[in-house]
Design a protein around this motif. Structure first.
Motif, PDB file in Angstrom:
ATOM      1  N   ARG A 121      36.071  48.119  24.325  1.00  0.00           N
ATOM      2  CA  ARG A 121      35.937  47.762  24.971  1.00  0.00           C
ATOM      3  C   ARG A 121      36.950  46.780  26.473  1.00  0.00           C
ATOM      4  N   SER A 122      36.112  45.500  26.485  1.00  0.00           N
ATOM      5  CA  SER A 122      36.816  45.406  27.641  1.00  0.00           C
ATOM      6  C   SER A 122      37.509  43.750  26.663  1.00  0.00           C
ATOM      7  N   ILE A 123      38.719  43.813  27.747  1.00  0.00           N
ATOM      8  CA  ILE A 123      39.997  43.209  26.472  1.00  0.00           C
ATOM      9  C   ILE A 123      40.506  41.684  27.827  1.00  0.00           C
ATOM     10  N   LYS A 124      39.475  40.470  26.390  1.00  0.00           N
ATOM     11  CA  LYS A 124      39.888  39.632  27.275  1.00  0.00           C
ATOM     12  C   LYS A 124      41.310  39.078  26.765  1.00  0.00           C
ATOM     13  N   PRO A 125      41.737  38.096  28.053  1.00  0.00           N
ATOM     14  CA  PRO A 125      43.151  37.642  27.605  1.00  0.00           C
ATOM     15  C   PRO A 125      42.928  36.175  26.732  1.00  0.00           C
ATOM     16  N   GLU A 126      44.230  36.742  25.635  1.00  0.00           N
ATOM     17  CA  GLU A 126      44.515  35.700  24.404  1.00  0.00           C
ATOM     18  C   GLU A 126      45.832  35.146  24.513  1.00  0.00           C
ATOM     19  N   GLN A 127      45.602  34.197  24.081  1.00  0.00           N
ATOM     20  CA  GLN A 127      47.125  33.101  23.424  1.00  0.00           C
ATOM     21  C   GLN A 127      48.039  33.660  23.005  1.00  0.00           C
ATOM     22  N   LYS A 128      47.394  34.426  22.003  1.00  0.00           N
ATOM     23  CA  LYS A 128      49.043  35.411  21.426  1.00  0.00           C
ATOM     24  C   LYS A 128      49.587  36.581  22.520  1.00  0.00           C
ATOM     25  N   ASN A 129      50.223  36.445  23.353  1.00  0.00           N
ATOM     26  CA  ASN A 129      50.736  37.376  24.153  1.00  0.00           C
ATOM     27  C   ASN A 129      51.371  36.966  25.561  1.00  0.00           C
ATOM     28  N   PRO A 130      53.018  37.440  25.281  1.00  0.00           N
ATOM     29  CA  PRO A 130      53.738  37.111  25.781  1.00  0.00           C
ATOM     30  C   PRO A 130      53.734  36.540  27.537  1.00  0.00           C
ATOM     31  N   TRP A 131      52.888  36.885  27.893  1.00  0.00           N
ATOM     32  CA  TRP A 131      52.448  36.644  29.071  1.00  0.00           C
ATOM     33  C   TRP A 131      51.379  35.530  29.448  1.00  0.00           C
ATOM     34  N   SER A 132      51.273  34.980  28.582  1.00  0.00           N
ATOM     35  CA  SER A 132      50.136  34.247  28.851  1.00  0.00           C
ATOM     36  C   SER A 132      50.352  32.839  29.051  1.00  0.00           C
ATOM     37  N   ALA A 133      51.688  32.277  28.571  1.00  0.00           N
ATOM     38  CA  ALA A 133      51.658  30.600  29.372  1.00  0.00           C
ATOM     39  C   ALA A 133      52.253  30.662  30.228  1.00  0.00           C
ATOM     40  N   GLU A 134      52.347  31.923  31.087  1.00  0.00           N
ATOM     41  CA  GLU A 134      53.434  32.048  32.266  1.00  0.00           C
ATOM     42  C   GLU A 134      52.158  33.155  33.554  1.00  0.00           C
ATOM     43  N   ILE A 135      51.182  33.713  33.543  1.00  0.00           N
ATOM     44  CA  ILE A 135      50.670  34.053  33.952  1.00  0.00           C
ATOM     45  C   ILE A 135      50.595  34.844  35.270  1.00  0.00           C
ATOM     46  N   GLY A 136      49.724  32.836  35.500  1.00  0.00           N
ATOM     47  CA  GLY A 136      49.453  33.062  36.069  1.00  0.00           C
ATOM     48  C   GLY A 136      50.300  32.273  37.480  1.00  0.00           C
ATOM     49  N   GLY A 137      52.112  32.860  36.970  1.00  0.00           N
ATOM     50  CA  GLY A 137      52.910  32.592  38.664  1.00  0.00           C
ATOM     51  C   GLY A 137      53.662  34.138  38.845  1.00  0.00           C
ATOM     52  N   TYR A 138      52.421  35.189  37.667  1.00  0.00           N
ATOM     53  CA  TYR A 138      52.960  36.296  38.696  1.00  0.00           C
ATOM     54  C   TYR A 138      51.674  37.360  39.161  1.00  0.00           C
ATOM     55  N   PRO A 139      51.266  38.304  40.387  1.00  0.00           N
ATOM     56  CA  PRO A 139      53.147  38.650  40.587  1.00  0.00           C
ATOM     57  C   PRO A 139      54.007  38.125  41.393  1.00  0.00           C
ATOM     58  N   VAL A 140      54.809  38.097  41.305  1.00  0.00           N
ATOM     59  CA  VAL A 140      55.962  37.013  41.917  1.00  0.00           C
ATOM     60  C   VAL A 140      55.822  38.111  43.754  1.00  0.00           C
ATOM     61  N   CYS A 141      55.958  36.525  43.809  1.00  0.00           N
ATOM     62  CA  CYS A 141      56.706  37.039  45.979  1.00  0.00           C
ATOM     63  C   CYS A 141      58.057  36.611  45.852  1.00  0.00           C
ATOM     64  N   HIS A 142      59.387  37.335  46.042  1.00  0.00           N
ATOM     65  CA  HIS A 142      60.633  37.642  46.614  1.00  0.00           C
ATOM     66  C   HIS A 142      61.338  37.624  47.165  1.00  0.00           C
ATOM     67  N   SER A 143      62.060  36.754  46.987  1.00  0.00           N
ATOM     68  CA  SER A 143      62.398  37.084  48.765  1.00  0.00           C
ATOM     69  C   SER A 143      63.857  37.635  48.953  1.00  0.00           C
ATOM     70  N   VAL A 144      64.375  37.782  47.631  1.00  0.00           N
ATOM     71  CA  VAL A 144      65.654  38.361  47.269  1.00  0.00           C
ATOM     72  C   VAL A 144      66.089  39.811  48.061  1.00  0.00           C
TER      73      VAL A 144
END
Length: 469
Positions: free
Chosen positions: A430-453
């Motif tokens: 089935r299609s998987i909806k984003p869930e709260q119990k996920n190690p990325w859930s609280a910060e997924i909006g910040g990924y993927p990152v743009c990095h200048s190093v």
């Protein structure tokens, strides 16, 4: 007139009888085929294995550490020469690991403590945290689990790690438990293959696979550069994966297990010795990584990928590969080897993160787009190399992004000491909806990152939603 009728009447009667016989025979064959179809479906249904759910352990934020912090700790320890410290600095700068991965408490405290007590505390936190979360997500209890498989490469204790879980969660007395050790970063997918085999024997059962590594116990305190890479790349992590063959659980499952492919090249001394645990000249124990690693890994992965390609690639891709091989074998003309287009067979890939050079080679050799590699690179950047559990953090990333659609095929591939390579193919039920119990859930909006190093990424992530694989 003959009492038996005319010859034409007798002939007509025989034809009618023959037609009735053919009709009954046809009906019998159809009924037999229908019964065989349903019987085969019942047999195959018993052999189908599903992934109900999984959980990745996310350590508490006080255990998060930057590369600068790790280097400062290494310098203060006084155990490493300036040459080794310089090597560590360059390795971490080029590794693809960011500044928010996790170390165990024993390595963060001052002074560091890598005692058995601290190693046990690390392992209990990871294992119990992951198992507790997956049981909560599925509403199950320890007594519901029939099969338990735990894999951890370097940390061997008595009672075993699997026994610790049985004790903590009060598993049933007849639980079938296994403890896999010394199998490196590929052991997690090897454990999935073992669970699949056991579930095909034990019907109506749940199987729990726990994949982790112990950082405290694997830490190297010597000055041999070939053994210092472990300190630079490996971080705390672990995953608990719940599998089932129960008919009653199929409405709630996420994925169906389609293929498992295992490859081992330990019959070669070069492969066997490329990653090995040993003592250095001063008696310090650690994992030695030889210069042959990338060549050995490339060869072992190639064998595994060829075997997998025969199972999942479209026929045209297989024909192109076969014809290319024949032309090169018989020296018909000078052509470059053909790399099959795996994008035609899979929708997502979760490759063991290893380090940035490993992911670069994987992307190049399989002709994968940046979007295909995003989950792997972001997992390496955020969590570091968590050994056999890394492929589950990658799958969690894809789910957190909302990219997993019904029918999508996922390829997990991992490799490690031995040298071994394991692949697993899943199909989303089935299609998987984003869930709260996920190690990325609280910060997924910040990924993927743009990095200048410079050198951290071979490209910049800017607008991945517009990249079509």
């Amino acid at each position: 007139m003959s009492p038996f009728g005319t010859a034409s009447d007798l002939f007509a009667g025989n034809v009618k009888d023959l037609q009735i016989s053919i009709l009954f025979l046809t009906l019998a064959i159809l009924i037999f085929l229908v019964l065989m179809f349903f019987l085969s479906n019942i047999i195959m249904a018993k052999k189908r294995v599903f992934l109900v759910d999984f959980a990745c352990y996310k350590p508490p934020e006080p255990l998060s550490c930057s590369r600068t912090f790790i280097m400062d700790k290494a310098r203060k320890s006084g155990r490493f020469s300036e040459m080794t410290l310089d090597f560590m600095q360059k390795t971490m700068e080029r590794s693809g690991i960011g500044d928010s991965s996790y170390l165990p408490e024993g390595l963060i405290m001052e002074p560091s403590n890598i005692s058995l007590k601290e190693a046990l505390r690390e392992t209990r936190s990871v294992m119990f945290g992951a198992v507790r979360e997956v049981l909560q997500k599925t509403g199950l209890h320890g007594s519901d689990i029939k099969i338990l498989i735990v894999n951890c490469c370097v940390f061997c204790v008595s009672p075993s790690l699997s026994t610790m879980i049985v004790n903590e969660f009060k598993f049933r007395h007849d639980v079938i438990s296994y403890n896999l050790q010394g199998m490196g970063c590929s052991a997690g997918l090897a454990a999935i293959g073992l669970a699949k085999s056991l579930l095909q024997v034990h019907s109506n059962s749940y199987a729990l696979v726990l994949s982790t590594e112990n950082i405290c116990h694997g830490m190297y305190e010597g000055d041999d550069r070939s053994m210092i890479l472990i300190n630079c790349l490996f971080r705390v992590g672990g995953a608990a994966v719940l599998l089932s063959n129960r008919l009653s659980s199929r409405s709630a499952v996420k994925y169906e297990l389609i293929h498992t492919v295992k490859t081992q090249t330990a019959n070669s001394d070069r492969s066997y010795n490329c990653i090995i645990r040993k003592e250095d000249e001063d008696g310090e124990t650690g994992i030695s990584i030889s210069k042959d690693l990338l060549a050995v890994a490339k060869r072992t992965i190639e064998i595994n990928v060829i075997s997998l390609g025969g199972l999942i690639l479209p026929l045209m891709e297989q024909l192109k590969y076969a014809i290319n091989n024949l032309i090169r074998y018989f020296h018909v003309t000078d052509i470059t080897p053909y790399n099959p287009n795996f994008k035609k067979a899979i929708d997502h890939i979760c490759s063991h993160v290893g380090a940035k050079p490993v992911l670069d080679d994987m992307q190049k050799n399989l002709r994968l787009t940046d979007l295909y590699m995003e989950a792997s690179r972001m997992t390496l950047y955020r969590f570091g190399n968590t050994s056999s559990s890394s492929v589950w953090y990658e799958l969690a990333y894809i789910e957190a992004k909302g990219r997993m659609k019904k029918g999508d095929r996922v390829w997990q591939i991992a490799f490690g000491s031995g040298f071994k390579c394991n692949s697993v193919i899943w199909r989303a039920i089935r299609s998987i909806k984003p869930e709260q119990k996920n190690p990325w859930s609280a910060e997924i909006g910040g990924y993927p990152v743009c990095h200048s190093v410079p050198g951290l990424f071979p490209y910049y992530f800017e607008r991945p939603e517009k990249v079509v694989p």
